[in-house]
Scaffold this motif. Sequence first.
Motif, PDB file in Angstrom:
ATOM      1  N   PHE A  88      31.587  37.766  43.589  1.00  0.00           N
ATOM      2  CA  PHE A  88      32.240  38.379  44.428  1.00  0.00           C
ATOM      3  C   PHE A  88      33.557  39.105  44.149  1.00  0.00           C
ATOM      4  CE2 PHE A  88      33.189  34.016  44.493  1.00  0.00           C
ATOM      5  CZ  PHE A  88      34.458  33.882  44.216  1.00  0.00           C
ATOM      6  N   LYS A  89      34.190  40.139  44.868  1.00  0.00           N
ATOM      7  CA  LYS A  89      35.075  40.792  44.281  1.00  0.00           C
ATOM      8  C   LYS A  89      36.596  39.946  44.768  1.00  0.00           C
ATOM      9  CE  LYS A  89      37.452  45.403  44.969  1.00  0.00           C
ATOM     10  NZ  LYS A  89      37.886  45.406  43.675  1.00  0.00           N
ATOM     11  N   VAL A  90      37.470  40.189  43.795  1.00  0.00           N
ATOM     12  CA  VAL A  90      38.703  39.404  44.010  1.00  0.00           C
ATOM     13  C   VAL A  90      39.958  40.333  43.623  1.00  0.00           C
ATOM     14  CG1 VAL A  90      37.790  37.310  42.870  1.00  0.00           C
ATOM     15  CG2 VAL A  90      38.984  38.816  41.337  1.00  0.00           C
ATOM     16  N   HIS A  91      41.260  39.941  44.073  1.00  0.00           N
ATOM     17  CA  HIS A  91      42.491  40.673  43.901  1.00  0.00           C
ATOM     18  C   HIS A  91      42.652  40.940  42.408  1.00  0.00           C
ATOM     19  CE1 HIS A  91      44.277  40.638  47.901  1.00  0.00           C
ATOM     20  NE2 HIS A  91      44.094  39.500  47.934  1.00  0.00           N
ATOM     21  N   ASP A  92      42.929  42.372  42.027  1.00  0.00           N
ATOM     22  CA  ASP A  92      43.240  42.770  40.714  1.00  0.00           C
ATOM     23  C   ASP A  92      44.343  41.745  39.784  1.00  0.00           C
ATOM     24  OD1 ASP A  92      41.874  44.856  41.253  1.00  0.00           O
ATOM     25  OD2 ASP A  92      43.612  46.276  41.274  1.00  0.00           O
ATOM     26  N   GLU A  93      45.184  41.172  40.651  1.00  0.00           N
ATOM     27  CA  GLU A  93      46.125  40.352  39.922  1.00  0.00           C
ATOM     28  C   GLU A  93      45.615  38.960  39.910  1.00  0.00           C
ATOM     29  OE1 GLU A  93      46.823  41.406  43.328  1.00  0.00           O
ATOM     30  OE2 GLU A  93      47.685  43.215  42.464  1.00  0.00           O
ATOM     31  N   ARG A  94      44.563  38.397  40.592  1.00  0.00           N
ATOM     32  CA  ARG A  94      44.012  37.111  40.328  1.00  0.00           C
ATOM     33  C   ARG A  94      42.564  37.147  39.329  1.00  0.00           C
ATOM     34  NH1 ARG A  94      42.982  33.118  44.459  1.00  0.00           N
ATOM     35  NH2 ARG A  94      43.272  31.621  42.563  1.00  0.00           N
ATOM     36  N   PHE A  95      42.173  38.342  39.060  1.00  0.00           N
ATOM     37  CA  PHE A  95      40.944  38.401  38.169  1.00  0.00           C
ATOM     38  C   PHE A  95      40.991  37.809  36.790  1.00  0.00           C
ATOM     39  CE2 PHE A  95      38.521  40.971  34.905  1.00  0.00           C
ATOM     40  CZ  PHE A  95      37.238  40.514  35.398  1.00  0.00           C
ATOM     41  N   LEU A  96      42.110  37.895  36.092  1.00  0.00           N
ATOM     42  CA  LEU A  96      42.058  37.183  34.913  1.00  0.00           C
ATOM     43  C   LEU A  96      42.311  35.546  35.075  1.00  0.00           C
ATOM     44  CD1 LEU A  96      44.411  39.575  32.431  1.00  0.00           C
ATOM     45  CD2 LEU A  96      41.771  38.927  32.379  1.00  0.00           C
ATOM     46  N   GLU A  97      42.991  35.168  35.988  1.00  0.00           N
ATOM     47  CA  GLU A  97      43.247  33.947  36.321  1.00  0.00           C
ATOM     48  C   GLU A  97      41.879  33.168  36.449  1.00  0.00           C
ATOM     49  OE1 GLU A  97      44.593  31.338  40.100  1.00  0.00           O
ATOM     50  OE2 GLU A  97      45.426  33.316  39.853  1.00  0.00           O
ATOM     51  N   LEU A  98      41.319  33.853  37.447  1.00  0.00           N
ATOM     52  CA  LEU A  98      39.824  33.329  37.920  1.00  0.00           C
ATOM     53  C   LEU A  98      38.727  33.267  37.195  1.00  0.00           C
ATOM     54  CD1 LEU A  98      39.777  34.771  41.615  1.00  0.00           C
ATOM     55  CD2 LEU A  98      40.192  32.204  40.847  1.00  0.00           C
ATOM     56  N   SER A  99      38.698  34.402  36.193  1.00  0.00           N
ATOM     57  CA  SER A  99      37.624  34.639  35.250  1.00  0.00           C
ATOM     58  C   SER A  99      37.849  33.777  34.127  1.00  0.00           C
ATOM     59  CB  SER A  99      37.388  35.868  34.702  1.00  0.00           C
ATOM     60  OG  SER A  99      38.504  36.412  34.156  1.00  0.00           O
ATOM     61  N   ASP A 100      38.976  33.093  33.713  1.00  0.00           N
ATOM     62  CA  ASP A 100      39.338  32.202  32.831  1.00  0.00           C
ATOM     63  C   ASP A 100      38.877  30.780  32.931  1.00  0.00           C
ATOM     64  OD1 ASP A 100      39.986  34.145  30.896  1.00  0.00           O
ATOM     65  OD2 ASP A 100      42.364  33.818  31.122  1.00  0.00           O
ATOM     66  N   GLN A 101      38.767  30.474  34.395  1.00  0.00           N
ATOM     67  CA  GLN A 101      38.528  29.073  34.811  1.00  0.00           C
ATOM     68  C   GLN A 101      37.355  28.576  34.360  1.00  0.00           C
ATOM     69  OE1 GLN A 101      39.301  28.018  38.983  1.00  0.00           O
ATOM     70  NE2 GLN A 101      40.813  29.466  39.215  1.00  0.00           N
ATOM     71  N   ALA A 107      32.000  38.898  36.195  1.00  0.00           N
ATOM     72  CA  ALA A 107      30.673  39.432  36.486  1.00  0.00           C
ATOM     73  C   ALA A 107      30.181  40.495  35.681  1.00  0.00           C
ATOM     74  CB  ALA A 107      30.791  39.603  37.992  1.00  0.00           C
ATOM     75  N   PRO A 108      29.010  40.218  34.966  1.00  0.00           N
ATOM     76  CA  PRO A 108      28.466  41.107  34.427  1.00  0.00           C
ATOM     77  C   PRO A 108      28.226  42.566  35.047  1.00  0.00           C
ATOM     78  CG  PRO A 108      27.275  39.059  34.133  1.00  0.00           C
ATOM     79  CD  PRO A 108      28.338  39.055  35.199  1.00  0.00           C
ATOM     80  N   TYR A 109      28.600  43.727  34.392  1.00  0.00           N
ATOM     81  CA  TYR A 109      28.197  44.913  35.251  1.00  0.00           C
ATOM     82  C   TYR A 109      29.395  45.269  36.228  1.00  0.00           C
ATOM     83  CZ  TYR A 109      23.898  44.321  32.799  1.00  0.00           C
ATOM     84  OH  TYR A 109      22.858  44.157  32.104  1.00  0.00           O
ATOM     85  N   LEU A 110      30.106  44.167  37.021  1.00  0.00           N
ATOM     86  CA  LEU A 110      31.145  44.475  37.980  1.00  0.00           C
ATOM     87  C   LEU A 110      32.449  44.376  37.588  1.00  0.00           C
ATOM     88  CD1 LEU A 110      28.909  43.680  40.838  1.00  0.00           C
ATOM     89  CD2 LEU A 110      29.589  45.961  40.317  1.00  0.00           C
ATOM     90  N   ALA A 111      32.670  43.722  36.348  1.00  0.00           N
ATOM     91  CA  ALA A 111      33.949  43.299  36.049  1.00  0.00           C
ATOM     92  C   ALA A 111      34.910  44.373  36.184  1.00  0.00           C
ATOM     93  CB  ALA A 111      34.126  42.811  34.515  1.00  0.00           C
ATOM     94  N   ARG A 112      34.597  45.366  35.677  1.00  0.00           N
ATOM     95  CA  ARG A 112      35.602  46.821  35.638  1.00  0.00           C
ATOM     96  C   ARG A 112      36.086  46.924  37.280  1.00  0.00           C
ATOM     97  NH1 ARG A 112      31.119  50.889  34.667  1.00  0.00           N
ATOM     98  NH2 ARG A 112      30.508  51.292  36.858  1.00  0.00           N
ATOM     99  N   LEU A 132      37.786  32.535  48.984  1.00  0.00           N
ATOM    100  CA  LEU A 132      37.521  33.648  47.839  1.00  0.00           C
ATOM    101  C   LEU A 132      36.573  34.501  48.748  1.00  0.00           C
ATOM    102  CD1 LEU A 132      37.428  31.467  44.751  1.00  0.00           C
ATOM    103  CD2 LEU A 132      39.341  33.332  45.504  1.00  0.00           C
ATOM    104  N   ILE A 133      35.580  34.265  49.246  1.00  0.00           N
ATOM    105  CA  ILE A 133      34.554  35.179  50.069  1.00  0.00           C
ATOM    106  C   ILE A 133      35.525  35.946  51.006  1.00  0.00           C
ATOM    107  CG2 ILE A 133      32.388  35.202  51.100  1.00  0.00           C
ATOM    108  CD1 ILE A 133      31.589  32.918  49.376  1.00  0.00           C
ATOM    109  N   ARG A 134      36.197  35.074  51.703  1.00  0.00           N
ATOM    110  CA  ARG A 134      36.798  35.893  53.047  1.00  0.00           C
ATOM    111  C   ARG A 134      37.705  36.935  52.386  1.00  0.00           C
ATOM    112  NH1 ARG A 134      37.273  34.675  58.199  1.00  0.00           N
ATOM    113  NH2 ARG A 134      39.143  35.324  59.240  1.00  0.00           N
ATOM    114  N   THR A 135      38.490  36.530  51.483  1.00  0.00           N
ATOM    115  CA  THR A 135      39.367  37.375  50.661  1.00  0.00           C
ATOM    116  C   THR A 135      38.509  38.790  50.157  1.00  0.00           C
ATOM    117  OG1 THR A 135      40.875  35.939  50.139  1.00  0.00           O
ATOM    118  CG2 THR A 135      41.105  37.782  48.696  1.00  0.00           C
ATOM    119  N   ALA A 136      37.423  38.314  49.554  1.00  0.00           N
ATOM    120  CA  ALA A 136      36.530  39.647  48.962  1.00  0.00           C
ATOM    121  C   ALA A 136      36.268  40.464  50.067  1.00  0.00           C
ATOM    122  CB  ALA A 136      34.997  39.081  48.532  1.00  0.00           C
TER     123      ALA A 136
END
Length: 159
Positions: A88-101, A107-112, A132-136
């Motif tokens: 799912f999509k996340v806030h730009d500010e939380r992307f690194l935080e969440l992907s490091d957990q 997400a492959p192909y959609l990380a950008r 997180l899904i509600r935020t997306a």
Amino acid sequence: MSHRIAPRQALGPAGALAPQWLSGTPVRGWRVKVMAATKRGITPDQLEALCGHWPGVTRDIKWGEDLVFSVGGKMFVVMPVHGGRLSFKVHDERFLELSDQPGMIAAPYLARARWVSVVEPQRFATAELAELIRTAYGLVRAKLTKKMQAELGAWSQEP
């Protein structure tokens, strides 16, 4: 090969969704057919019950076996029809935080586009994934044209 997805399973009077879908406990006057009492992770049925009734949400099966929920033709969450990984999509500010957990990756192909993939959903509370899904949904909806947002109707970020 065609996959058939069951219709929404947590319907109550007048087709409204059961308000206690996370607990799996039926509320008086409601019939809850398939909702699991899972407190960790999320199933395709729970995903359908969570976002299937939000304004403008459509669901489709793409790429052979992925259940895709979209708003205004734009995806906001993807999950295999048989469960497991969830993206799912996340806030730009939380992307690194969440992907490091542990249990989450970019997400492959959609990380950008700032999407994360939950590769181990059982590591996370169902309520946390639901938020997180509600935020997306809110993020994708906010990128739609003002006209389309108005056509979809009111939306509250609060559950």
